[in-house]
Design a protein around this motif. Sequence first.
Motif, PDB file in Angstrom:
ATOM      1  N   GLN A  87       0.811  -1.216   0.000  1.00  0.00           N
ATOM      2  CA  GLN A  87       0.000   0.000   0.000  1.00  0.00           C
ATOM      3  C   GLN A  87       0.844   1.266   0.000  1.00  0.00           C
ATOM      4  OE1 GLN A  87      -3.038   0.019   2.998  1.00  0.00           O
ATOM      5  NE2 GLN A  87      -3.702   2.109   2.558  1.00  0.00           N
ATOM      6  N   THR A  88       1.988   1.235   0.649  1.00  0.00           N
ATOM      7  CA  THR A  88       2.832   2.431   0.700  1.00  0.00           C
ATOM      8  C   THR A  88       3.308   2.818  -0.692  1.00  0.00           C
ATOM      9  OG1 THR A  88       3.566   1.899   2.938  1.00  0.00           O
ATOM     10  CG2 THR A  88       4.909   3.437   1.690  1.00  0.00           C
ATOM     11  N   SER A 171      -7.537   5.844   6.453  1.00  0.00           N
ATOM     12  CA  SER A 171      -6.921   6.251   5.187  1.00  0.00           C
ATOM     13  C   SER A 171      -7.540   7.515   4.614  1.00  0.00           C
ATOM     14  CB  SER A 171      -7.030   5.122   4.159  1.00  0.00           C
ATOM     15  OG  SER A 171      -6.271   4.004   4.558  1.00  0.00           O
ATOM     16  N   LEU A 172      -8.705   7.915   5.094  1.00  0.00           N
ATOM     17  CA  LEU A 172      -9.364   9.107   4.579  1.00  0.00           C
ATOM     18  C   LEU A 172      -8.663  10.351   5.133  1.00  0.00           C
ATOM     19  CD1 LEU A 172     -11.544  10.390   2.920  1.00  0.00           C
ATOM     20  CD2 LEU A 172     -13.165  10.032   4.797  1.00  0.00           C
ATOM     21  N   LYS A 173      -7.908  10.996   4.267  1.00  0.00           N
ATOM     22  CA  LYS A 173      -7.137  12.182   4.645  1.00  0.00           C
ATOM     23  C   LYS A 173      -7.173  13.187   3.499  1.00  0.00           C
ATOM     24  CE  LYS A 173      -3.608   9.574   7.296  1.00  0.00           C
ATOM     25  NZ  LYS A 173      -4.066   8.189   6.991  1.00  0.00           N
ATOM     26  N   ARG A 184       8.706  11.314   1.076  1.00  0.00           N
ATOM     27  CA  ARG A 184       8.892  10.140   0.234  1.00  0.00           C
ATOM     28  C   ARG A 184       8.567   8.896   1.048  1.00  0.00           C
ATOM     29  NH1 ARG A 184       8.437  11.491  -4.681  1.00  0.00           N
ATOM     30  NH2 ARG A 184       9.260   9.434  -5.204  1.00  0.00           N
ATOM     31  N   LEU A 185       7.616   8.122   0.553  1.00  0.00           N
ATOM     32  CA  LEU A 185       7.142   6.942   1.281  1.00  0.00           C
ATOM     33  C   LEU A 185       7.839   5.684   0.776  1.00  0.00           C
ATOM     34  CD1 LEU A 185       3.306   7.680   1.268  1.00  0.00           C
ATOM     35  CD2 LEU A 185       4.981   8.287   3.005  1.00  0.00           C
ATOM     36  N   PHE A 186       8.202   4.817   1.693  1.00  0.00           N
ATOM     37  CA  PHE A 186       8.779   3.524   1.344  1.00  0.00           C
ATOM     38  C   PHE A 186       8.473   2.549   2.482  1.00  0.00           C
ATOM     39  CE2 PHE A 186      11.974   6.185   3.340  1.00  0.00           C
ATOM     40  CZ  PHE A 186      12.448   5.396   4.371  1.00  0.00           C
ATOM     41  N   ILE A 193       1.867   8.272   8.153  1.00  0.00           N
ATOM     42  CA  ILE A 193       2.007   9.451   7.298  1.00  0.00           C
ATOM     43  C   ILE A 193       1.946  10.758   8.095  1.00  0.00           C
ATOM     44  CG2 ILE A 193       0.832  10.785   5.501  1.00  0.00           C
ATOM     45  CD1 ILE A 193       0.391   8.272   3.963  1.00  0.00           C
ATOM     46  N   PRO A 194       1.027  10.928   9.072  1.00  0.00           N
ATOM     47  CA  PRO A 194       1.047  12.177   9.838  1.00  0.00           C
ATOM     48  C   PRO A 194       2.378  12.417  10.561  1.00  0.00           C
ATOM     49  CG  PRO A 194      -1.034  11.047  10.170  1.00  0.00           C
ATOM     50  CD  PRO A 194      -0.139  10.094   9.431  1.00  0.00           C
ATOM     51  N   VAL A 195       3.033  11.336  10.995  1.00  0.00           N
ATOM     52  CA  VAL A 195       4.335  11.485  11.653  1.00  0.00           C
ATOM     53  C   VAL A 195       5.363  12.015  10.672  1.00  0.00           C
ATOM     54  CG1 VAL A 195       6.191  10.270  12.838  1.00  0.00           C
ATOM     55  CG2 VAL A 195       3.811   9.663  13.304  1.00  0.00           C
ATOM     56  N   TRP A 196       5.379  11.459   9.457  1.00  0.00           N
ATOM     57  CA  TRP A 196       6.342  11.919   8.455  1.00  0.00           C
ATOM     58  C   TRP A 196       6.011  13.332   7.996  1.00  0.00           C
ATOM     59  CZ3 TRP A 196      10.185   8.819   8.879  1.00  0.00           C
ATOM     60  CH2 TRP A 196       9.977   7.465   9.130  1.00  0.00           C
TER      61      TRP A 196
END
Length: 340
Positions: A87-88, A171-173, A184-186, A193-196
């Motif tokens: 998913q990422t 997931s609704l954001k 950048r997601l990996f 995601i909010p942390v990043w």
Amino acid sequence: MPNSPDPLSPADDPRSLSIVIPMYQEVDNVEPLLSRVHEALAGYNAPWELILIDDGSRDGTGPRLVQQAERHGPHVRVIRFRRNFGQTAAMQAGFDAARGRLIATLDGDLQNDPADIPRMVDELLERDLDLLQGWRKDRQDALLLRKIPSRIANRLIGRVTGVDLHDYGCSLKIYRSEVIKEVRLFGEMHRFIPVWVAGVTAPERMGETVVQHRARAFGSSKYGISRTFRVLLDLLAAFYFLRFGARPGHFFGSIGLVFGMLGALMMSWLMAVKFVLGEDIGQRPLLFVAILFLVVSIQLLTTGVLAEVMSRTLFASGERTHHCICWQSDPQQAGWMSAT
């Protein structure tokens, strides 16, 4: 068939919206999902597009997405992975392809309600936020397998990272495009995601709002109780990158110094026992523990130095990770749904 204006002009509209939905093994949800999205956005007063990512499904989800995209028009864009990347990676591909000033994400299992999106867009702009997180306050999931582990994880994540939200797993954001595209997601970073995002904007510019949640009607959940253990490992990685990502030498060096000091104290005590009291220390377990601590200290300190070198090299190069994907729809031919 919707009109397809100049693809560069919608980006000038502060409300232009890209909806990103990753999907895996959700063939039965494709048609009702697209219908609900179009019903929810029927009155949206700005250009919008829908980006659907097939994460290597083997149940016919990919072909069904292509069929529905052709039916609804060029504002629906389909990205198909050659195999399952997770998913990422799917979300990162969607973010890279998005052209709107705002980006909305939701799951493809119909448990998130697309009707919440217009209201969330208005709330994000009114509150002047960079991220608006959905909160499934009345969550329609199993208590033992989903709700309780999720509540524990949310509290733990908030305490460790300092970003206090009720529902990280929703997931609704809604994001501002210029903010989320700096991240950048990996791996499996989609859980945090909010942390990043907190690494590129102030936590005060992130908020949450209550959203609707429905029981799954088709397909089966891809998550179980085993995810709890992976969340703990991901949380450790998130804590490290958030606090020490730009200075890894401080992380490894601090631990190395602690081991070094303990080893030095042990050795000092053993030297006093040997030379002051005249006792034999060759067979004492403390001697071996002290040697082990000193060796570990040296290894951690050198690891910190190497991590610093690698970190500086990475920042200097500015390179990014790319995923091998197959585009089903041509982004050059893709359009936008005209504002009504």
